[in-house]
Design a protein around this motif. Structure first.
Motif, PDB file in Angstrom:
ATOM      1  N   ARG A  35       0.716  -1.108   0.071  1.00 12.07           N
ATOM      2  CA  ARG A  35      -0.089  -0.193  -0.047  1.00 12.07           C
ATOM      3  C   ARG A  35       0.847   1.368  -0.022  1.00 12.07           C
ATOM      4  N   ALA A  36       1.836   1.195   0.673  1.00 17.32           N
ATOM      5  CA  ALA A  36       2.800   2.416   0.717  1.00 17.32           C
ATOM      6  C   ALA A  36       3.546   2.535  -0.575  1.00 17.32           C
ATOM      7  N   ARG A  37       4.064   1.427  -1.246  1.00 13.96           N
ATOM      8  CA  ARG A  37       4.502   1.698  -2.483  1.00 13.96           C
ATOM      9  C   ARG A  37       3.447   2.072  -3.650  1.00 13.96           C
ATOM     10  N   ASP A  38       2.242   1.732  -3.603  1.00 16.13           N
ATOM     11  CA  ASP A  38       1.287   1.943  -4.314  1.00 16.13           C
ATOM     12  C   ASP A  38       1.003   3.479  -4.052  1.00 16.13           C
ATOM     13  N   ALA A  39       0.936   3.904  -2.986  1.00 12.87           N
ATOM     14  CA  ALA A  39       0.668   5.420  -2.693  1.00 12.87           C
ATOM     15  C   ALA A  39       1.777   6.455  -3.257  1.00 12.87           C
ATOM     16  N   VAL A  40       2.821   5.981  -3.041  1.00 13.84           N
ATOM     17  CA  VAL A  40       4.199   6.815  -3.398  1.00 13.84           C
ATOM     18  C   VAL A  40       4.123   6.641  -5.035  1.00 13.84           C
ATOM     19  N   ALA A  41       3.781   5.484  -5.602  1.00  9.99           N
ATOM     20  CA  ALA A  41       3.899   5.428  -7.061  1.00  9.99           C
ATOM     21  C   ALA A  41       2.677   6.605  -7.539  1.00  9.99           C
ATOM     22  N   ARG A  42       1.556   6.663  -7.108  1.00 12.89           N
ATOM     23  CA  ARG A  42       0.474   7.423  -7.238  1.00 12.89           C
ATOM     24  C   ARG A  42       0.962   8.693  -7.217  1.00 12.89           C
ATOM     25  N   LEU A  43       1.763   9.140  -6.046  1.00 17.57           N
ATOM     26  CA  LEU A  43       2.135  10.563  -6.007  1.00 17.57           C
ATOM     27  C   LEU A  43       3.040  10.766  -7.131  1.00 17.57           C
ATOM     28  N   LEU A  44       3.779   9.892  -7.579  1.00 21.53           N
ATOM     29  CA  LEU A  44       4.907  10.267  -8.452  1.00 21.53           C
ATOM     30  C   LEU A  44       4.484  10.068 -10.113  1.00 21.53           C
ATOM     31  N   ARG A  45       3.221   9.642 -10.085  1.00 19.37           N
ATOM     32  CA  ARG A  45       2.532   9.093 -11.471  1.00 19.37           C
ATOM     33  C   ARG A  45       3.362   8.016 -12.158  1.00 19.37           C
ATOM     34  N   VAL A  46       3.855   7.366 -11.439  1.00 17.50           N
ATOM     35  CA  VAL A  46       4.779   6.250 -11.906  1.00 17.50           C
ATOM     36  C   VAL A  46       3.762   4.944 -12.334  1.00 17.50           C
ATOM     37  N   GLY A  47       3.840   4.351 -13.524  1.00 14.33           N
ATOM     38  CA  GLY A  47       2.827   3.277 -13.916  1.00 14.33           C
ATOM     39  C   GLY A  47       3.336   2.003 -12.985  1.00 14.33           C
ATOM     40  N   ASP A  48       4.745   1.554 -12.949  1.00 14.28           N
ATOM     41  CA  ASP A  48       4.979   0.442 -12.367  1.00 14.28           C
ATOM     42  C   ASP A  48       5.538   0.765 -10.751  1.00 14.28           C
ATOM     43  N   PRO A  49       4.578   0.382  -9.811  1.00 12.90           N
ATOM     44  CA  PRO A  49       5.073   0.616  -8.556  1.00 12.90           C
ATOM     45  C   PRO A  49       6.278   0.036  -7.826  1.00 12.90           C
ATOM     46  N   ALA A 108       9.465  16.805  -2.432  1.00 16.20           N
ATOM     47  CA  ALA A 108       8.472  15.669  -2.589  1.00 16.20           C
ATOM     48  C   ALA A 108       7.344  16.318  -1.667  1.00 16.20           C
ATOM     49  N   GLY A 109       6.126  16.008  -2.009  1.00 13.29           N
ATOM     50  CA  GLY A 109       5.179  16.684  -1.222  1.00 13.29           C
ATOM     51  C   GLY A 109       4.587  17.829  -1.312  1.00 13.29           C
ATOM     52  N   ARG A 110       5.610  18.728  -1.947  1.00  6.28           N
ATOM     53  CA  ARG A 110       5.329  20.169  -1.709  1.00  6.28           C
ATOM     54  C   ARG A 110       5.422  20.818  -3.060  1.00  6.28           C
ATOM     55  N   LYS A 111       5.526  19.950  -4.302  1.00  2.00           N
ATOM     56  CA  LYS A 111       5.752  20.336  -5.598  1.00  2.00           C
ATOM     57  C   LYS A 111       5.482  19.124  -6.491  1.00  2.00           C
ATOM     58  N   GLU A 112       4.627  19.214  -7.579  1.00  2.00           N
ATOM     59  CA  GLU A 112       4.456  18.186  -8.483  1.00  2.00           C
ATOM     60  C   GLU A 112       5.691  17.432  -8.787  1.00  2.00           C
ATOM     61  N   LEU A 113       5.748  16.133  -8.980  1.00  7.01           N
ATOM     62  CA  LEU A 113       7.208  15.593  -9.190  1.00  7.01           C
ATOM     63  C   LEU A 113       6.839  14.343  -9.857  1.00  7.01           C
ATOM     64  N   HIS A 114       6.801  14.356 -11.121  1.00  5.49           N
ATOM     65  CA  HIS A 114       6.786  13.151 -12.093  1.00  5.49           C
ATOM     66  C   HIS A 114       7.784  12.887 -12.876  1.00  5.49           C
ATOM     67  N   PRO A 115       8.726  11.713 -12.442  1.00  8.64           N
ATOM     68  CA  PRO A 115      10.131  11.679 -12.964  1.00  8.64           C
ATOM     69  C   PRO A 115       9.950  11.029 -14.523  1.00  8.64           C
ATOM     70  N   GLU A 116       8.893  10.397 -14.766  1.00 10.27           N
ATOM     71  CA  GLU A 116       8.731   9.833 -16.016  1.00 10.27           C
ATOM     72  C   GLU A 116       8.643  11.208 -17.218  1.00 10.27           C
ATOM     73  N   ALA A 117       7.774  12.061 -16.741  1.00 11.44           N
ATOM     74  CA  ALA A 117       7.570  13.180 -17.653  1.00 11.44           C
ATOM     75  C   ALA A 117       8.605  14.082 -17.351  1.00 11.44           C
ATOM     76  N   MET A 118       9.409  14.180 -16.436  1.00 11.95           N
ATOM     77  CA  MET A 118      10.507  15.285 -16.276  1.00 11.95           C
ATOM     78  C   MET A 118      11.619  14.454 -16.984  1.00 11.95           C
ATOM     79  N   GLY A 119      11.848  13.241 -17.336  1.00 11.79           N
ATOM     80  CA  GLY A 119      13.210  12.732 -17.698  1.00 11.79           C
ATOM     81  C   GLY A 119      14.042  12.536 -16.710  1.00 11.79           C
ATOM     82  N   VAL A 120      13.581  12.178 -15.398  1.00 14.24           N
ATOM     83  CA  VAL A 120      14.516  11.917 -14.262  1.00 14.24           C
ATOM     84  C   VAL A 120      14.753  10.413 -14.349  1.00 14.24           C
ATOM     85  N   HIS A 121      16.172   9.903 -14.360  1.00 16.51           N
ATOM     86  CA  HIS A 121      16.369   8.411 -14.376  1.00 16.51           C
ATOM     87  C   HIS A 121      16.278   8.056 -12.703  1.00 16.51           C
ATOM     88  N   TYR A 122      16.967   8.905 -11.973  1.00 17.40           N
ATOM     89  CA  TYR A 122      16.764   8.581 -10.601  1.00 17.40           C
ATOM     90  C   TYR A 122      16.361   9.431  -9.512  1.00 17.40           C
TER      91      TYR A 122
END
Ligand SMILES: Cc1ncc(COP(=O)(O)O)c(C=O)c1O
Length: 383
Positions: free
Chosen positions: A51-65, A181-195
Motif C-alpha cells: 500500500r505504501a509503494r502504491d501510494a508513492v507510485a500514485r504521487l509520482l504518477r509512476v505506472g509500475d510501483p 517531494a510532497g510540496r511540488k509536483e514531481l513526475h519523474p517519467e514526464a520530467m526525464g529523471v532517471h533516478y
C-alpha cells in the motif's frame, strides 16, 4: 508559551493524525515481517508495504510501483544511485548547491582515484545557468546530479533544462528531491529523471527511517547491499527484479505504514494546494522580514523559483545565537549553521556565519509566521 515548529526542512513535526494512527496500528495490530512468512501477520505487513509503494507510485504518477524502492532516508537513496552509476569510473557533474549526501560519496570515490567530478557554480542568489551544466560535460561524464530545491536557500533549480541536457547526451540524471517531494509536483517519467531520491520524513509526513529511490526502466545499477529479500531464497545471487534487487534485509514496515498515511494525506490535500498554502506563508514571512532593519534574507524572492524555506541572518548575532534564543525564550524551533550543505553556504557567502533557517510545512499557520516575526522584532530591538 505556544511552541512554533519551523524546522520542517530537517523533518516535519507534527505529523497528520492519520500517520500516528497508522504507526500505532502497525505496532499493535500487525507486527509481522513483510514478505518473510506465510502467516497472517507477515502477509498483512507485506500488504502494508504494498500500500505504501502504491501510494508513492500514485504521487509520482509512476505506472509500475515496483520501481519505487524503499530506503532508510534520502541519503541512502542518493548513495545507491551515485555509487551504482559511478561504479565503473567516469566523470560526474553536480551543482554548487548540493547537500553532503551527494557531495561526500562523490568526493570519497574521487579521493580513492575511482572517478572525477566537476561542480557547476551557481550565482550568489543560488541561480543556475543550464548552459554551465552543458559546458561541464566531458566525454567521460556518466552522471549529472542536481538538487531540486536547495535546503539552504529554498531556491528551485531549472531541472527540466538539465534533464534535457542529460537526455541529449544519454547521461544518467539523478534528482535530489528531498525538499520538494510532497510540496511540488514531481513526475519523474514526464520530467526525464532517471533516478529520483527523497526522504519520507519531510513533506511527505512519514516517520524518520523512511526514504525512496525511483529508478527509471533501463537505468538499473548494482545494489549497494546484498542479502535476504524473502524471494529466490535458494539462489546465492541477488534477485534481478525490482524492488527486491535493492531491498535486502527487513524493511522498515512500521515506518512505511506511517509513510503510506503521510502520502495519502498529501494526495488528499493536493500537492498544488500544499504549494499554495506554503506560498502564502512564505510571502508573509519574506514581507515581514523585509520590513525589519538588520535582517539579511538569502535566496530568490520570486515564488515561482522557490519553496517554503526561508534563510536569514540578524546583524550583530550569530545564526546559532539567534536559533538558541528563539528556542529558549520563544519556543520557536529553527535550525542554524550549515545544514549539511557547506557547498551551498560557500555559494551564497555564508560559510563562516551559517544562516538561520525557517522551514515551513502545510501544517504551519499564519500565526506561526507572525510569532516568528514578533520574536525577531523583539530580538532586534535588544541587540
Ligand atoms: C537537499 C537534501 N538532500 C538530501 C538530504 C538528506 O536527507 P536524509 O536526511 O533524509 O537522508 C537532505 C536533508 O535535509 C536535504 O535537504
Amino acid at each position: 508559551m505556544r511552541e512554533v515548529y519551523l524546522d520542517n526542512a530537517a523533518t516535519t513535526y507534527p505529523k497528520p493524525e492519520a500517520v500516528y494512527a497508522a504507526l500505532e496500528r502497525f505496532a499493535r495490530e500487525v507486527g509481522g515481517n513483510p514478505g518473510r512468512g506465510g502467516h497472517a501477520r507477515s502477509l498483512e505487513a507485506g500488504r502494508e508495504v504494498l500500500r505504501a509503494r502504491d501510494a508513492v507510485a500514485r504521487l509520482l504518477r509512476v505506472g509500475d510501483p515496483s520501481r519505487v524502492i524503499f530506503t532508510k532516508n534520502a541519503t541512502e537513496a542518493l548513495n545507491v544511485a551515485i555509487q551504482g552509476v559511478m561504479r565503473g569510473g567516469g566523470h560526474a557533474v553536480i551543482t554548487s548547491l548540493e547537500h553532503n549526501s551527494v557531495w561526500r560519496p562523490l568526493e570519497a570515490m574521487a579521493r580513492s582515484g575511482a572517478i572525477t567530478y566537476s561542480i557547476v557554480e551557481c550565482g550568489k542568489d543560488g541561480a543556475l545557468e543550464p548552459s554551465a551544466v552543458r559546458a561541464a560535460i566531458t566525454p567521460e561524464t556518466r552522471l549529472i546530479a542536481c538538487v531540486h530545491a536547495s535546503n539552504v536557500t529554498g531556491g528551485l533549480l531549472p531541472v527540466e533544462d538539465i534533464a534535457e541536457i542529460a537526455d541529449e547526451r544519454r547521461i544518467a540524471f539523478l534528482l535530489d528531491a528531498a525538499q520538494t517531494a510532497g510540496r511540488k509536483e514531481l513526475h519523474p517519467e514526464a520530467m526525464g529523471v532517471h533516478y529520483l531520491a527523497f526522504s519520507g520524513h519531510k513533506e511527505l509526513f512519514g516517520p524518520q527511517g523512511t526514504g525512496v529511490l525511483y529508478i527509471a526502466s533501463g537505468w538499473e545499477v548494482e545494489p549497494l547491499s546484498y542479502g535476504g529479500t524473502g524471494s529466490l531464497s535458494e539462489s546465492s545471487s541477488q534477485p534481478e527484479f525490482l524492488p527486491d534487487r535493492y531491498e535486502s534485509g527487513t524493511l522498515n514496515a512500521f515506518g512505511l505504514a506511517g509513510l503510506r498515511a503521510g502520502v495519502e494525506f498529501v494526495l488528499e490535500a493536493g500537492v498544488e494546494n500544499i504549494r499554495g498554502h506554503e506560498e502564502e506563508l512564505t510571502l508573509r514571512m519574506l514581507e515581514g522580514l523585509d520590513r525589519m532593519k538588520g535582517i539579511t534574507v538569502y535566496g530568490p524572492r520570486d515564488w515561482e523559483r522557490r519553496v517554503g524555506i526561508v534563510s536569514f541572518n540578524l546583524a550583530g548575532l550569530t545564526s546559532s545565537e539567534v536559533a538558541s534564543r528563539l528556542d529558549d525564550a520563544y519556543g520557536i524551533r529553527v535550525r542554524s549553521g550549515l545544514h549539511c550543505s557547506p557547498l551551498a553556504h560557500r555559494t551564497i557567502g555564508t560559510l563562516e556565519s551559517g544562516v538561520v533557517r525557517a522551514g515551513l510545512s502545510y501544517l504551519n499557520t499564519a500565526e506561526d509566521v507572525d510569532l516568528l516575526l514578533e520574536a525577531l522584532g523583539a530580538m532586534l530591538s535588544s541587540v
